[in-house]
Write a protein that holds these residues in place. Sequence first.
Motif, PDB file in Angstrom:
ATOM      1  N   ARG A 140       4.062 101.902  92.017  1.00  0.00           N
ATOM      2  CA  ARG A 140       5.186 101.008  92.247  1.00  0.00           C
ATOM      3  C   ARG A 140       6.087 101.010  91.024  1.00  0.00           C
ATOM      4  N   TYR A 193       8.624  99.090  88.516  1.00  0.00           N
ATOM      5  CA  TYR A 193       8.859  97.749  88.007  1.00  0.00           C
ATOM      6  C   TYR A 193      10.280  97.688  87.484  1.00  0.00           C
ATOM      7  N   GLY A 199      11.558  89.996  94.504  1.00  0.00           N
ATOM      8  CA  GLY A 199      10.306  90.610  94.913  1.00  0.00           C
ATOM      9  C   GLY A 199       9.872  90.119  96.279  1.00  0.00           C
ATOM     10  N   CYS A 253       3.532  89.343  98.039  1.00  0.00           N
ATOM     11  CA  CYS A 253       2.721  89.940  96.964  1.00  0.00           C
ATOM     12  C   CYS A 253       3.466  90.096  95.638  1.00  0.00           C
ATOM     13  N   THR A 279       5.754  92.148  94.712  1.00  0.00           N
ATOM     14  CA  THR A 279       6.153  93.507  94.333  1.00  0.00           C
ATOM     15  C   THR A 279       7.669  93.542  94.135  1.00  0.00           C
ATOM     16  N   HIS A 280       8.115  94.143  93.047  1.00  0.00           N
ATOM     17  CA  HIS A 280       9.541  94.235  92.744  1.00  0.00           C
ATOM     18  C   HIS A 280      10.260  95.046  93.815  1.00  0.00           C
ATOM     19  N   ASN A 320      10.220 100.380  96.113  1.00  0.00           N
ATOM     20  CA  ASN A 320       8.891  99.944  96.562  1.00  0.00           C
ATOM     21  C   ASN A 320       8.851  99.533  98.032  1.00  0.00           C
ATOM     22  N   CYS A 335       7.218  96.364 102.714  1.00  0.00           N
ATOM     23  CA  CYS A 335       6.700  96.358 101.346  1.00  0.00           C
ATOM     24  C   CYS A 335       5.636  97.443 101.222  1.00  0.00           C
ATOM     25  N   LYS A 341       3.240  97.607  99.130  1.00  0.00           N
ATOM     26  CA  LYS A 341       1.925  97.086  98.739  1.00  0.00           C
ATOM     27  C   LYS A 341       1.244  96.343  99.883  1.00  0.00           C
TER      28      LYS A 341
END
Length: 110
Positions: free
Chosen positions: A6, A8, A16, A20, A22-23, A50, A73, A75
């Motif tokens: 992923r 950042y 995000g 979760c 995630t950016h 991401n 997403c 993730k």
Amino acid sequence: MGMSYRRYLAGARVYGCSNCRTHLATIHSMVSRAFNGQHGRAYLFDDVVNVIEGEPSDRQMTTGNHTVRDIYCCKCGVILGWKYDKAYDPQQKYKEGKFILERSLLVDVQ
């Protein structure tokens, strides 16, 4: 299948995934706040990271017919919005290649 990496993001404001964290995007890549998604307010972005893109499909939206693909997403797999592949109305061409992220599915991570 290998491990997924992923990206950042850094900046004054990073959005995000609300599930979760995630950016996904920065405030600097935001084009407009004047959009609506399936769950309320939405933002239009030039660039999003991401995410996994789904298959393209034609959808009739309030601004006309568009070819879009859902984005998820990378993730947790939650659906976050969509990407515009093609706009059939010449006045809507500016949306092509841009992303809609639904505000209710975002969180500030910085």
